[in-house]
Design an enzyme around this catalytic site. Structure first.
Site, PDB file in Angstrom:
ATOM      1  N   SER A 135       0.724  -0.822   0.050  1.00 12.40           N
ATOM      2  CA  SER A 135       0.035   0.406   0.164  1.00 12.40           C
ATOM      3  C   SER A 135       0.627   1.020   0.185  1.00 12.40           C
ATOM      4  O   SER A 135       1.692   1.268   0.461  1.00 12.40           O
ATOM      5  CB  SER A 135      -1.122   0.571   1.332  1.00 12.40           C
ATOM      6  OG  SER A 135      -1.098   1.012   1.505  1.00 12.40           O
ATOM      7  N   TYR A 148      -1.487  -0.584  10.231  1.00  9.27           N
ATOM      8  CA  TYR A 148      -1.993  -1.156   8.859  1.00  9.27           C
ATOM      9  C   TYR A 148      -0.963  -0.594   8.673  1.00  9.27           C
ATOM     10  O   TYR A 148       0.039  -1.539   7.167  1.00  9.27           O
ATOM     11  CB  TYR A 148      -2.842  -0.315   8.551  1.00  9.27           C
ATOM     12  CG  TYR A 148      -2.814  -0.754   7.122  1.00  9.27           C
ATOM     13  CD1 TYR A 148      -3.968  -1.940   7.032  1.00  9.27           C
ATOM     14  CD2 TYR A 148      -2.769   0.462   6.318  1.00  9.27           C
ATOM     15  CE1 TYR A 148      -4.157  -2.240   5.488  1.00  9.27           C
ATOM     16  CE2 TYR A 148      -3.298  -0.197   5.282  1.00  9.27           C
ATOM     17  CZ  TYR A 148      -3.545  -1.201   4.525  1.00  9.27           C
ATOM     18  OH  TYR A 148      -3.976  -1.491   3.297  1.00  9.27           O
TER      19      TYR A 148
END
Ligand code: NDP
Length: 243
Positions: A135, A148
């Site tokens: 990501s 995350y």
């Protein structure tokens, strides 16, 4: 061109489903993994060359068994896409610590499990590709993304380390790092406030984030480069995403 087996984790929604559709349409045999297998079986695919297995990526044994079954049917894995992941946003002072564990187990241990299951055979046959879906949050930090981002920075770090280790064995390790996209990912975050703030952020980009189709097309392009070419990392985001 002989098409070899592709394994996609998290094929039941989002990027995983799009990649399954694109590679299936191009004639690759597929092993599709996820927990919600009914959703995978509803995808518009030609299932003649598709094996669907219910696998939680945190379970190494189940992951390995599914790969063995896929290889018995279709031959060696040539591409593993470690796509399965969760995004449980939160402020760690308030967040349930179980969510940290789920995030690390899925986003890091799940990726390691997949790599462990295929790497030795890829080394032995001097070929193969692994694409890990990280990501932009694996490159830079965002508020409420502490765990995350830690997991995705981890995916970047482990991928690059293993790329260095396996380069002489002709095994390619690539990272696909998208920005905000239209998938189910945000829906699992438990804080309604964080979810509505995220939606408001998306509004600032015109209300629509990346179409998963474009990420899937890019992954296919990365894979179909010749084996002596490794696109080490791609960052892809909506044009109006400024962070
Ligand atoms: P979705 O929530 O739509 O898909 C996530 C997939 O992961 C589902 O198919 C789910 O399948 C699977 N999954 C989750 N946990 C497990 C598990 N323990 N075992 C097996 N499969 C699991 O989100 P995306 O498509 O967006 O997410 C795919 C990847 O893309 C993730 O790694 C995510 O971090 C990354 N990403 C997403 C971005 C976005 O904005 N959407 C941006 C950047 C990266 P099931 O529940 O059936 O098991």
């Amino acid at each position: 061109m002989k098409k070899s087996l592709i394994v996609i984790t998290g094929a039941s929604s989002g990027f995983g489903s799009e990649m399954a559709k694109i590679f299936n349409a191009a004639g690759y045999p597929l092993l599709l993994l996820g927990r919600r297998v009914a959703k995978i079986k509803e995808l518009p695919l030609n299932f003649d060359s598709v094996l669907v297995k219910e696998v939680d990526v945190t379970n190494l044994e189940a992951f390995q068994n599914a790969i063995t079954e896929g290889e018995e049917r279709f031959g060696d894995v040539d591409l593993l896409i470690n796509n399965a992941g969760v995004m449980l946003l939160g402020n760690i002072g308030e967040q349930n610590p179980e969510e940290w564990k789920t995030t690390i187990d899925t986003n890091i241990i799940g990726v390691l499990n997949g790599m462990h299951a295929v790497i030795e055979k890829m080394k032995q046959r001097n070929g193969g590709t692994i694409i890990n879906i990280s990501s932009i949050a694996g490159r830079k930090t965002f508020g409420n993304h502490a765990v995350y981002a830690a997991s995705k920075f981890g995916v970047h770090a482990l991928s690059e380390t293993i790329r260095e280790e396996l380069s002489s064995s002709n095994v390619r390790i690539m990272i696909m790092a998208p920005g905000a996209a239209e998938t189910e990912l945000l829906s699992h975050t438990s804080s309604e406030k964080i979810k509505s703030d995220y939606e408001a952020w998306k509004e600032s980009m015109g209300g629509v984030a990346l179409n998963p189709y474009h990420v899937a097309e890019t992954v296919k392009y990365m894979y179909e480069m010749p084996q002596n070419v490794t696109i080490r990392e791609v960052l892809i985001a909506p044009t109006k995403q400024d962070s």
